[in-house]
Design a protein around this motif. Sequence first.
Motif, mmCIF file in Angstrom:
data_model
loop_
_atom_site.group_PDB
_atom_site.id
_atom_site.type_symbol
_atom_site.label_atom_id
_atom_site.label_comp_id
_atom_site.label_asym_id
_atom_site.label_seq_id
_atom_site.Cartn_x
_atom_site.Cartn_y
_atom_site.Cartn_z
ATOM 1 N N VAL A 32 40.405 43.870 28.951
ATOM 2 C CA VAL A 32 41.385 43.043 29.900
ATOM 3 C C VAL A 32 41.970 43.732 30.642
ATOM 4 O O VAL A 32 42.241 43.465 31.894
ATOM 5 C CB VAL A 32 42.040 42.408 28.705
ATOM 6 C CG1 VAL A 32 43.257 41.527 29.664
ATOM 7 C CG2 VAL A 32 41.227 41.565 28.049
ATOM 8 N N SER A 33 42.596 44.953 30.454
ATOM 9 C CA SER A 33 43.458 45.815 31.252
ATOM 10 C C SER A 33 42.647 46.103 32.620
ATOM 11 O O SER A 33 42.931 46.273 33.738
ATOM 12 C CB SER A 33 44.025 46.815 30.759
ATOM 13 O OG SER A 33 44.658 47.837 31.631
ATOM 14 N N ASP A 34 41.303 46.598 32.329
ATOM 15 C CA ASP A 34 40.343 47.163 33.436
ATOM 16 C C ASP A 34 40.122 46.035 34.244
ATOM 17 O O ASP A 34 39.938 46.049 35.530
ATOM 18 C CB ASP A 34 39.037 47.565 32.835
ATOM 19 C CG ASP A 34 39.362 49.061 32.159
ATOM 20 O OD1 ASP A 34 40.439 49.697 32.631
ATOM 21 O OD2 ASP A 34 38.612 49.455 31.627
ATOM 22 N N PHE A 35 39.925 44.888 33.826
ATOM 23 C CA PHE A 35 39.476 43.532 34.590
ATOM 24 C C PHE A 35 40.824 43.214 35.364
ATOM 25 O O PHE A 35 40.240 42.752 36.572
ATOM 26 C CB PHE A 35 38.924 42.365 33.465
ATOM 27 C CG PHE A 35 38.650 41.166 34.118
ATOM 28 C CD1 PHE A 35 37.439 40.874 34.923
ATOM 29 C CD2 PHE A 35 39.577 40.150 34.012
ATOM 30 C CE1 PHE A 35 37.282 39.767 35.494
ATOM 31 C CE2 PHE A 35 39.323 38.851 34.727
ATOM 32 C CZ PHE A 35 38.227 38.726 35.601
ATOM 33 N N LEU A 36 41.597 43.099 34.736
ATOM 34 C CA LEU A 36 42.999 42.682 35.443
ATOM 35 C C LEU A 36 43.206 43.716 36.615
ATOM 36 O O LEU A 36 43.539 43.232 37.760
ATOM 37 C CB LEU A 36 44.044 42.588 34.580
ATOM 38 C CG LEU A 36 45.454 42.049 35.230
ATOM 39 C CD1 LEU A 36 45.289 40.816 35.980
ATOM 40 C CD2 LEU A 36 46.526 41.981 34.289
ATOM 41 N N ARG A 41 43.286 44.500 42.336
ATOM 42 C CA ARG A 41 42.672 45.398 43.507
ATOM 43 C C ARG A 41 41.942 44.413 44.471
ATOM 44 O O ARG A 41 42.246 44.437 45.805
ATOM 45 C CB ARG A 41 41.665 46.457 43.038
ATOM 46 C CG ARG A 41 41.765 47.535 43.990
ATOM 47 C CD ARG A 41 40.890 48.704 43.465
ATOM 48 N NE ARG A 41 40.425 48.355 42.240
ATOM 49 C CZ ARG A 41 40.417 49.145 40.864
ATOM 50 N NH1 ARG A 41 40.940 50.142 41.336
ATOM 51 N NH2 ARG A 41 39.988 48.727 39.687
ATOM 52 N N GLN A 42 41.191 43.646 44.071
ATOM 53 C CA GLN A 42 40.474 42.336 44.865
ATOM 54 C C GLN A 42 41.460 41.665 45.506
ATOM 55 O O GLN A 42 41.557 41.203 46.647
ATOM 56 C CB GLN A 42 39.544 41.740 43.927
ATOM 57 C CG GLN A 42 38.107 42.491 43.717
ATOM 58 C CD GLN A 42 37.291 41.705 42.699
ATOM 59 O OE1 GLN A 42 37.508 40.548 42.521
ATOM 60 N NE2 GLN A 42 36.193 42.109 42.437
ATOM 61 N N ASN A 43 42.532 41.127 44.678
ATOM 62 C CA ASN A 43 43.682 40.224 45.275
ATOM 63 C C ASN A 43 44.144 40.942 46.440
ATOM 64 O O ASN A 43 44.515 40.512 47.411
ATOM 65 C CB ASN A 43 44.414 39.878 44.265
ATOM 66 C CG ASN A 43 45.394 38.925 44.755
ATOM 67 O OD1 ASN A 43 44.985 37.982 45.378
ATOM 68 N ND2 ASN A 43 46.714 38.868 44.055
ATOM 69 N N GLN A 44 44.645 42.118 46.417
ATOM 70 C CA GLN A 44 45.353 43.106 47.336
ATOM 71 C C GLN A 44 44.522 43.141 48.506
ATOM 72 O O GLN A 44 44.967 42.859 49.573
ATOM 73 C CB GLN A 44 45.595 44.362 46.591
ATOM 74 C CG GLN A 44 46.354 45.243 47.719
ATOM 75 C CD GLN A 44 47.959 44.468 47.960
ATOM 76 O OE1 GLN A 44 48.543 43.932 47.402
ATOM 77 N NE2 GLN A 44 48.204 44.586 49.329
ATOM 78 N N GLY A 45 43.077 43.473 48.303
ATOM 79 C CA GLY A 45 42.126 43.580 49.243
ATOM 80 C C GLY A 45 42.195 42.153 50.249
ATOM 81 O O GLY A 45 42.199 42.184 51.347
ATOM 82 N N LEU A 46 41.995 41.206 49.474
ATOM 83 C CA LEU A 46 41.865 39.721 50.052
ATOM 84 C C LEU A 46 43.303 39.412 50.675
ATOM 85 O O LEU A 46 43.265 38.866 52.024
ATOM 86 C CB LEU A 46 41.737 38.730 48.896
ATOM 87 C CG LEU A 46 40.151 38.767 48.262
ATOM 88 C CD1 LEU A 46 40.047 37.780 47.167
ATOM 89 C CD2 LEU A 46 38.945 38.563 49.339
ATOM 90 N N ILE A 50 43.534 38.614 54.484
ATOM 91 C CA ILE A 50 44.115 37.268 55.157
ATOM 92 C C ILE A 50 45.194 37.684 56.117
ATOM 93 O O ILE A 50 45.181 37.009 57.130
ATOM 94 C CB ILE A 50 44.710 36.468 53.590
ATOM 95 C CG1 ILE A 50 43.604 35.955 52.884
ATOM 96 C CG2 ILE A 50 45.623 35.489 54.376
ATOM 97 C CD1 ILE A 50 44.120 35.303 51.626
ATOM 98 N N GLN A 51 45.780 38.677 55.792
ATOM 99 C CA GLN A 51 46.943 39.058 56.852
ATOM 100 C C GLN A 51 46.412 39.541 58.090
ATOM 101 O O GLN A 51 46.682 39.085 59.224
ATOM 102 C CB GLN A 51 47.802 40.211 56.347
ATOM 103 C CG GLN A 51 48.886 39.652 55.128
ATOM 104 C CD GLN A 51 49.532 40.723 54.672
ATOM 105 O OE1 GLN A 51 49.304 41.850 55.069
ATOM 106 N NE2 GLN A 51 50.438 40.442 53.788
ATOM 107 N N ASP A 52 45.164 40.188 58.320
ATOM 108 C CA ASP A 52 44.450 40.634 59.235
ATOM 109 C C ASP A 52 44.029 39.314 60.107
ATOM 110 O O ASP A 52 44.003 39.419 61.282
ATOM 111 C CB ASP A 52 43.234 41.597 58.850
ATOM 112 C CG ASP A 52 42.613 42.133 60.202
ATOM 113 O OD1 ASP A 52 43.247 42.548 61.068
ATOM 114 O OD2 ASP A 52 41.311 42.026 60.155
ATOM 115 N N LEU A 53 43.179 38.498 59.239
ATOM 116 C CA LEU A 53 42.710 37.209 59.963
ATOM 117 C C LEU A 53 43.746 36.373 60.631
ATOM 118 O O LEU A 53 43.531 35.986 61.453
ATOM 119 C CB LEU A 53 41.869 36.424 58.928
ATOM 120 C CG LEU A 53 40.711 37.217 58.413
ATOM 121 C CD1 LEU A 53 40.031 36.282 57.205
ATOM 122 C CD2 LEU A 53 39.702 37.215 59.534
#
Length: 148
Positions: A32-36, A41-46, A50-53
């Motif tokens: 669960v920790s690895d998945f979270l 990390r994906q959320n931060q990238g997105l 989003i900010q860039d877009l």
Amino acid sequence: MKLTPLDIRHQEFSGAISGYSRKEVREFLEEVSDFLEEVLRQNQGLEERIQDLERRIEEYRQGEEELRRTVISAERISHEIKANAQKEAELIVREAEAAKEKLLREGIQKSREIRMEIEAARNERAQFLAQYRSLLRSFLELSEQYEN
């Protein structure tokens, strides 16, 4: 309550007599920790994407607004140039018509003067011929007087 992957990894449960296997719970918490962690990390990238877009969209909006102002300005300048060209063309036509009228008046006046000069030349010719004939008659009369 906000959980971090580290919170999940270090979560401790109190023991119970007929509880879960600590090893399985620990392995599950690790997964669960690895998945979270991956989701965060994906959320931060997105969020960065989003900010860039959003930044690019704002740049495009500003560019679009600048382009709109430029097009409006170009249209206004085009209309002004067209109006000025029309006024200049009208002025040139008026000047050409005035020059034509002046040339016609001058031509008519010159034509009258030439006709008058021609008429005066005809009168002078007629007068000269009359005087010449008179002179010839006088010579003829004189010559006839000397013959007799």
